[in-house]
Design a protein around this motif. Structure first.
Motif, PDB file in Angstrom:
ATOM      1  N   GLU A 299      40.439  31.837  30.452  1.00  0.00           N
ATOM      2  CA  GLU A 299      41.040  31.473  29.173  1.00  0.00           C
ATOM      3  C   GLU A 299      42.490  31.021  29.380  1.00  0.00           C
ATOM      4  O   GLU A 299      42.937  30.073  28.759  1.00  0.00           O
ATOM      5  N   ALA A 300      43.187  31.723  30.276  1.00  0.00           N
ATOM      6  CA  ALA A 300      44.606  31.421  30.476  1.00  0.00           C
ATOM      7  C   ALA A 300      44.790  29.993  30.984  1.00  0.00           C
ATOM      8  O   ALA A 300      45.660  29.256  30.518  1.00  0.00           O
ATOM      9  N   TYR A 301      43.974  29.585  31.938  1.00  0.00           N
ATOM     10  CA  TYR A 301      44.124  28.250  32.494  1.00  0.00           C
ATOM     11  C   TYR A 301      43.735  27.198  31.459  1.00  0.00           C
ATOM     12  O   TYR A 301      44.412  26.189  31.298  1.00  0.00           O
ATOM     13  N   ARG A 302      42.654  27.468  30.737  1.00  0.00           N
ATOM     14  CA  ARG A 302      42.239  26.493  29.723  1.00  0.00           C
ATOM     15  C   ARG A 302      43.289  26.374  28.627  1.00  0.00           C
ATOM     16  O   ARG A 302      43.516  25.303  28.080  1.00  0.00           O
ATOM     17  N   ALA A 303      43.938  27.496  28.313  1.00  0.00           N
ATOM     18  CA  ALA A 303      44.987  27.453  27.300  1.00  0.00           C
ATOM     19  C   ALA A 303      46.136  26.570  27.770  1.00  0.00           C
ATOM     20  O   ALA A 303      46.658  25.746  27.012  1.00  0.00           O
ATOM     21  N   ALA A 304      46.518  26.719  29.038  1.00  0.00           N
ATOM     22  CA  ALA A 304      47.595  25.890  29.570  1.00  0.00           C
ATOM     23  C   ALA A 304      47.189  24.425  29.573  1.00  0.00           C
ATOM     24  O   ALA A 304      47.976  23.535  29.243  1.00  0.00           O
ATOM     25  N   ALA A 305      45.919  24.158  29.921  1.00  0.00           N
ATOM     26  CA  ALA A 305      45.440  22.773  29.926  1.00  0.00           C
ATOM     27  C   ALA A 305      45.404  22.209  28.507  1.00  0.00           C
ATOM     28  O   ALA A 305      45.736  21.043  28.281  1.00  0.00           O
ATOM     29  N   ALA A 306      45.027  23.048  27.554  1.00  0.00           N
ATOM     30  CA  ALA A 306      44.950  22.586  26.169  1.00  0.00           C
ATOM     31  C   ALA A 306      46.325  22.295  25.598  1.00  0.00           C
ATOM     32  O   ALA A 306      46.458  21.568  24.621  1.00  0.00           O
TER      33      ALA A 306
ATOM     34  N   LEU B  90      48.617  23.008  38.643  1.00  0.00           N
ATOM     35  CA  LEU B  90      48.229  23.392  39.994  1.00  0.00           C
ATOM     36  C   LEU B  90      49.205  24.402  40.575  1.00  0.00           C
ATOM     37  O   LEU B  90      48.820  25.443  41.095  1.00  0.00           O
ATOM     38  N   ARG B  91      50.492  24.100  40.451  1.00  0.00           N
ATOM     39  CA  ARG B  91      51.486  24.961  41.092  1.00  0.00           C
ATOM     40  C   ARG B  91      51.728  26.244  40.329  1.00  0.00           C
ATOM     41  O   ARG B  91      51.867  27.300  40.917  1.00  0.00           O
ATOM     42  N   GLY B  92      51.808  26.133  39.003  1.00  0.00           N
ATOM     43  CA  GLY B  92      52.238  27.291  38.224  1.00  0.00           C
ATOM     44  C   GLY B  92      51.095  28.160  37.744  1.00  0.00           C
ATOM     45  O   GLY B  92      51.275  29.350  37.525  1.00  0.00           O
ATOM     46  N   TYR B  93      49.936  27.573  37.532  1.00  0.00           N
ATOM     47  CA  TYR B  93      48.887  28.319  36.848  1.00  0.00           C
ATOM     48  C   TYR B  93      47.654  28.535  37.703  1.00  0.00           C
ATOM     49  O   TYR B  93      46.835  29.377  37.400  1.00  0.00           O
ATOM     50  N   LEU B  94      47.506  27.764  38.787  1.00  0.00           N
ATOM     51  CA  LEU B  94      46.291  27.902  39.581  1.00  0.00           C
ATOM     52  C   LEU B  94      46.557  28.570  40.925  1.00  0.00           C
ATOM     53  O   LEU B  94      45.934  29.574  41.264  1.00  0.00           O
ATOM     54  N   ALA B  95      47.512  28.005  41.692  1.00  0.00           N
ATOM     55  CA  ALA B  95      47.644  28.402  43.099  1.00  0.00           C
ATOM     56  C   ALA B  95      47.856  29.908  43.263  1.00  0.00           C
ATOM     57  O   ALA B  95      47.086  30.586  43.940  1.00  0.00           O
ATOM     58  N   ARG B  96      48.878  30.428  42.614  1.00  0.00           N
ATOM     59  CA  ARG B  96      49.202  31.837  42.826  1.00  0.00           C
ATOM     60  C   ARG B  96      48.074  32.750  42.360  1.00  0.00           C
ATOM     61  O   ARG B  96      47.708  33.708  43.035  1.00  0.00           O
ATOM     62  N   ALA B  97      47.526  32.420  41.185  1.00  0.00           N
ATOM     63  CA  ALA B  97      46.457  33.267  40.656  1.00  0.00           C
ATOM     64  C   ALA B  97      45.230  33.228  41.554  1.00  0.00           C
ATOM     65  O   ALA B  97      44.498  34.212  41.667  1.00  0.00           O
ATOM     66  N   ALA B  98      45.007  32.086  42.209  1.00  0.00           N
ATOM     67  CA  ALA B  98      43.814  31.957  43.051  1.00  0.00           C
ATOM     68  C   ALA B  98      43.987  32.673  44.387  1.00  0.00           C
ATOM     69  O   ALA B  98      43.017  32.970  45.060  1.00  0.00           O
TER      70      ALA B  98
ATOM     71  N   LEU C 217      37.915  28.992  41.281  1.00  0.00           N
ATOM     72  CA  LEU C 217      36.945  28.651  40.233  1.00  0.00           C
ATOM     73  C   LEU C 217      37.080  29.618  39.071  1.00  0.00           C
ATOM     74  O   LEU C 217      37.006  29.221  37.910  1.00  0.00           O
ATOM     75  N   GLU C 218      37.292  30.892  39.401  1.00  0.00           N
ATOM     76  CA  GLU C 218      37.457  31.885  38.355  1.00  0.00           C
ATOM     77  C   GLU C 218      38.684  31.562  37.496  1.00  0.00           C
ATOM     78  O   GLU C 218      38.630  31.626  36.278  1.00  0.00           O
ATOM     79  N   VAL C 219      39.788  31.204  38.169  1.00  0.00           N
ATOM     80  CA  VAL C 219      41.008  30.872  37.433  1.00  0.00           C
ATOM     81  C   VAL C 219      40.783  29.616  36.586  1.00  0.00           C
ATOM     82  O   VAL C 219      41.160  29.567  35.421  1.00  0.00           O
TER      83      VAL C 219
ATOM     84  N   PRO D 250      35.038  32.130  55.787  1.00  0.00           N
ATOM     85  CA  PRO D 250      35.081  33.198  54.773  1.00  0.00           C
ATOM     86  C   PRO D 250      36.355  33.157  53.943  1.00  0.00           C
ATOM     87  O   PRO D 250      36.315  33.415  52.736  1.00  0.00           O
ATOM     88  N   LEU D 251      37.485  32.795  54.578  1.00  0.00           N
ATOM     89  CA  LEU D 251      38.736  32.707  53.819  1.00  0.00           C
ATOM     90  C   LEU D 251      38.629  31.624  52.756  1.00  0.00           C
ATOM     91  O   LEU D 251      39.029  31.808  51.608  1.00  0.00           O
ATOM     92  N   MET D 252      38.075  30.480  53.150  1.00  0.00           N
ATOM     93  CA  MET D 252      37.973  29.367  52.204  1.00  0.00           C
ATOM     94  C   MET D 252      37.048  29.717  51.055  1.00  0.00           C
ATOM     95  O   MET D 252      37.328  29.410  49.902  1.00  0.00           O
ATOM     96  N   ARG D 253      35.952  30.359  51.364  1.00  0.00           N
ATOM     97  CA  ARG D 253      35.024  30.746  50.295  1.00  0.00           C
ATOM     98  C   ARG D 253      35.720  31.646  49.295  1.00  0.00           C
ATOM     99  O   ARG D 253      35.528  31.513  48.085  1.00  0.00           O
ATOM    100  N   SER D 254      36.525  32.571  49.807  1.00  0.00           N
ATOM    101  CA  SER D 254      37.213  33.493  48.910  1.00  0.00           C
ATOM    102  C   SER D 254      38.190  32.751  47.997  1.00  0.00           C
ATOM    103  O   SER D 254      38.228  32.977  46.785  1.00  0.00           O
ATOM    104  N   VAL D 255      38.982  31.839  48.604  1.00  0.00           N
ATOM    105  CA  VAL D 255      39.947  31.089  47.794  1.00  0.00           C
ATOM    106  C   VAL D 255      39.214  30.234  46.773  1.00  0.00           C
ATOM    107  O   VAL D 255      39.585  30.172  45.600  1.00  0.00           O
TER     108      VAL D 255
END
Lengths: 619, 336
Positions: free
Chosen positions: B234-241, B250-258, B228-230, B218-223
């Protein structure tokens, strides 16, 4: 060598042709405006330039960036091209900034990646860059999270992020949507600077021709995925060739457009943006009429000396959103409320709807005070006032059909099902939505249709008061015109009072009887709409009027311009506007300003009516 | 400062909660059918023997009097005397709680770290073979009964491979580990007892592994869902763009938000695990809190049941307090 050279770009998503053969060039140092309605493919062009087309999109043609085709780049080249080659300044900056990373770090990430700085260099460069886009106390702001920023600041940060990539081409996707007039002007000038001083190419995407026209070198008009017209800005504005361009131009609400009911009257005051000639003599010539007595219906809502303080959750401090506002709306009357973001417009709306309780003062809605009622009685009273929201789609539940949404206030009022269905059908019909819309869900509606549903929902319960909270600022210009027409019809009905909140003065002028200008929670000027617009007496009103974009494309001298941001103008003693006011004198900074009657309007400025000639030097 | 104030307020709020728990358990356990006195008396005991025993444990008093006595004891740290063993409940619990907490804390920590790494890994490969495999494996692990999984692990890893010590007890008695907290690994560290540390760690491997496999899904499913949501935001795609490198993204824009939603769920899992380690304890002869509490309940050992319920409630309160603070640290939009 042109920087960006798009040749015959076609993009199809499934069987839908999003772009049908687009040719577009942008050179260094040039600002190109890409104009068209939403759904026209503007954003698709922007995304193809950075190689971020949506899944399942097939693109043909060429997107040449410095002679290399973005569409055929390999992953490594594309990664290098993104940001350093072309950087997008995204629409909706609040959504495009990462919520869990401080803005300073977001900027240094870009600086380290694209400009090869080390951490400490990047940090000082970031502070400098924040300052250059107009963020005050940048060093302190470095550690702020995006949700702590106002809309204008977030947009500035977004621009700094895009320019921090040091791109050859800066793409701005609807950079000013939802910003008020004074900010729009400021933000657009940043893009002009990026082209003039940093030599970048700028592609400015907008549905709002009027607001971007004055800073663009060239304009490209896009309709349904195809370019219908392109050429130098002045040529397009003066002699538009394509019928679609003419439609766009005609849809732009401009200030001089007369009030439909009073065209004869306001024709006398030819240009409301230049109020210099309208001095004391013109005033005395007016029939002496006390302020705001044009309509004498029943009182629908009365706000008396209301103060609203939003306390911080831990006691100390708090935000003083309204500081003593008095306002009465009568049945059959439409009152416009204007001001910059943060001036307290929405707080005033919530106050009138009985959604918040004033910390001082009183609100009377339909003869009763919502703050004294509880439970069933309060709910019944709240039904007497309805709100039309700014975000038409977001304010409808995605899981419910249009008929369901519109029936909601009726259900709350305990109307029986058959009667409910009849009234829903009737009110949808009035909004020009036929029966097929009743079973649709919000994602199947366009912005304009969704806003019609929003208005229908407000009308369904036959309230005494409807508050329109910036109902058109999220819509395309052409749709805006239609929705404003619908609202005009709704507000013209005698039995109901309406409040129209907007930062866009041109829309307020269309159909309001009275206008109230708010600044930092205070009313600075109020009066009949034609009077306030033709002869603004408060410097703040003058500045708002001067900031309205016009299609003549020229910077007029002698317009009043406020000098700083509202958030910077810390409230000391005296007039709240004094730190930003070009006319401020020493006395302004010490004396509290009260509303006093001047002609048919009421103004809170000690110098009102005696301000120097506006042709004088600015600042 | 704000966090300290928040913590203090929440601890104060916990007092009425715990008081309520005490009242409800006190009444419920007495309403339940079954008599603790009968379970300690022999089959030939007379009514007079039973009355004497009742008087010894204060059960002849009116209920309100018993409650007042119990509450008074609670404030002085006296949880009463176990009817079954005649020992002090406080003393018994001190021996039992440490091992179970150690087991659960280690298992939940490992599961949380594993869920973070695997969840984000899985989300970045959404729809591909690796993602599907991992999700199926997690689901299988989640579906296995703990006792069966524990037995299989003993069979394979101990009997078959001989990698771990026998599943009898928590530490080799020959290492002469002196008891401080009851948590053997911690005691070994505190006393600087190297051999005991190795032995305790060896004994922990299988029970911890069993629990991790069961709770990680269940923990893994939640993460994964948050990530996936992150990734689609828009914020993540903007950073990627803007061409930021993968590592920064991964470190700055995905991990913490996820990870924003993980603390609340991990707290729930933790609280659940405290009360449900009993199966794992039985399989591995762990002599822990779960077994003790269950036995207390079976024999209607009033003081034991009351004490164990209060301790579980206290654990929930504390762990959710920690989860809320961690959540606020992860998500700057949350104000506590």
């Amino acid at each position: 060598m042109t920087l960006l050279d798009i040749r015959d770009l076609k993009v199809a998503i499934g069987s839908v042709q999003a772009l049908a053969g687009v040719d577009l060039t942008v050179a260094r140092g040039e600002v190109v405006g890409l104009v068209g309605e939403s759904g026209g493919g503007k954003s698709m062009i922007a995304r193809s330039v950075v190689g971020l087309l949506p899944d399942g999109a097939r693109a043909t043609g060429q997107v040449l960036f410095e002679d290399r085709d973005v569409l055929t780049m390999d992953a490594a080249t594309l990664a290098a091209h993104r940001g350093a080659g072309a950087a997008i300044c995204f629409q909706n900056p609040r959504g495009a900034l990462s919520p869990t990373r401080v803005i300073g770090r977001q900027l240094t990430d870009r600086l380290v990646t694209h400009q090869g700085m080390d951490a400490s260099q990047a940090r000082s460069a970031a502070v400098g860059l924040f300052e250059s886009v107009g963020i005050r106390s940048a060093a302190r702001r470095f550690g702020s999270y995006p949700h702590e920023l106002s809309g204008g600041q977030a947009q500035r940060v977004m621009i700094s992020l895009a320019t921090g990539c040091a791109p050859g081409l800066l793409i701005a996707d609807e950079p000013t949507t939802g910003l008020d007039v004074t900010l729009t002007r400021e933000i657009l000038l940043r893009f002009r600077e990026a082209a003039d001083e940093e030599g970048r190419g700028v592609l400015l995407i907008s549905h709002d021709l009027a607001s971007i026209a004055r800073i663009c070198d060239r304009l490209v008009v896009l309709n349904a995925g195809a370019i219908v017209e392109h050429g130098p800005t002045t040529a397009i504005l003066t002699t538009p060739a394509a019928p679609y361009t003419r439609t766009l131009l005609a849809a732009v609400p401009t200030l001089p457009s007369p009030h439909p009911a009073e065209s004869g009257e306001s024709a006398g005051s030819a240009d409301p943006a230049r109020p210099a000639g309208a001095g004391v003599s013109a005033e005395s010539g007016d029939p002496a009429q006390p302020a705001g007595s044009a309509v004498s219906g029943d009182e629908v809502v009365r706000v008396e000396d209301a103060h609203v303080v939003y306390g911080s959750r831990f006691g100390a401090g708090g935000h003083h959103a309204l500081r003593g506002v008095s306002l009465t709306v009568r049945a059959g009357e439409t009152v416009g409320v204007v001001g910059e973001s943060g001036s307290g417009k929405s707080t005033l709306a919530r106050l009138m709807l009985g959604m918040i309780t004033p910390s001082r003062g009183a609100v009377t809605l339909a003869g009763r005070e919502p703050s004294r009622l509880r439970g069933r009685a309060l709910r019944a009273l709240r039904r007497r006032a309805q709100l039309v929201f700014q975000d038409p789609i977001g304010s409808l539940s995605p899981r419910r059909t249009v008929a369901d949404a519109v029936a909601e206030p009726l259900r709350a009022a305990g109307v029986k099902a058959p009667e409910r269905a009849r009234r829903v059908a009737a009110v949808l019909e009035r909004m020009g939505l036929d029966g097929t819309y009743a079973e649709r869900r919000p994602h199947e509606l366009s912005g304009g249709q969704a806003q019609r549903v929003g208005i229908a929902r407000a009308l369904a319960g036959e309230p005494d008061l409807i508050v329109f909270d910036e109902p058109t600022s999220a819509l395309d210009v052409t749709v805006q015109a239609q929705i404003l027409k619908v609202i005009g019809e709704v507000t013209a009905e005698r039995g109901r009072g309406s409040v129209f909140i907007s930062h866009d003065l041109a829309t307020v002028r269309g159909f309001c009887d009275r206008v109230v200008v708010l600044y930092l929670g205070r009313i600075v000027e109020e009066g009949p709409v034609e009077e306030v617009f033709a002869r603004p007496r408060h410097p703040y009103t003058m500045a708002l009027l001067a900031a309205v974009p016009s299609l003549d494309g020229e910077e007029e001298t002698g317009r009043v311009r406020l000098t700083k941001d509202p958030e910077e103008a810390a409230a000391g003693g005296g007039c709240a506007l004094a730190p930003r006011c070009p006319f401020a004198e020493d006395a302004c900074r010490t004396e509290e300003q009260e509303l006093r009657t001047l002609g048919r309007a009421r103004v809170a400025c000690r110098r009102a009516g005696a301000l120097p000639d506006l042709e004088g030097p600015e600042r | 400062m704000r966090i300290a104030r928040f913590t203090a307020r929440r601890l104060l709020q916990a007092v009425p909660v715990l008081l309520g728990v005490v009242v409800v358990t006190f009444v419920l356990v007495r309403v339940l059918p079954g008599d603790p006195i009968r379970t300690i008396l022999g089959p030939n005991a007379t009514e007079a023997d039973a009355a004497a025993a009742r008087a010894r444990y204060g059960l002849d008093q009116p209920m309100w009097q018993q409650f007042v006595d119990y509450l008074g004891g609670l404030f002085t740290g006296d949880l009463g005397v176990s009817i079954q063993s005649g020992q002090s409940v406080m003393g018994e619990m001190a021996v039992r709680l440490g091992p179970t907490l150690e087991l659960v804390v280690i298992a939940v920590t490992i599961a949380t770290v594993l869920a973070t790494v695997l969840g984000i890994w899985s989300a970045r490969r959404a729809g591909r073979a690796g993602d599907h495999t991992l999700r199926v494996l997690a689901l299988v692990g989640n579906s296995l009964p703990e006792f069966w999984l524990g037995l299989v692990l003993i069979l394979v890893v101990y009997s078959g491979l001989g990698w771990v010590p026998a599943p009898s007890g928590r530490v080799d008695p020959d290492t002469n580990l002196s008891l401080i907290t009851g948590a053997d690994l911690l005691d070994a560290v505190l006393t600087g007892n190297g051999p005991a540390f190795a032995s305790a760690a060896g004994h922990l491997v299988l029970p911890v592994a069993t629990m991790v496999v069961v709770i990680v899904a269940p923990l893994m499913r939640s993460v994964r869902a948050s990530a996936l949501e992150v990734l689609g935001s828009e914020a993540y795609r903007a950073a990627a763009a803007h061409g930021l490198p993968e590592r920064t993204l991964l470190r700055g824009y995905l991990a913490r938000a996820a990870l924003v939603r993980l603390p609340a769920l991990a707290a729930l899992v933790f609280g659940f695990a405290i009360g449900s380690t009993v199966l794992v304890e039985y399989v591995f002869s762990w002599q822990g809190f779960g077994q003790w509490a269950l036995r207390g309940l079976l024999f209607r050992d009033y003081p034991v049941v009351q004490a164990s319920v209060v301790v579980i409630a206290l654990c929930y309160t504390l762990i959710f307090l920690i989860a809320d603070v961690v959540h606020a640290v992860l998500d700057p939009r949350v104000r506590i």
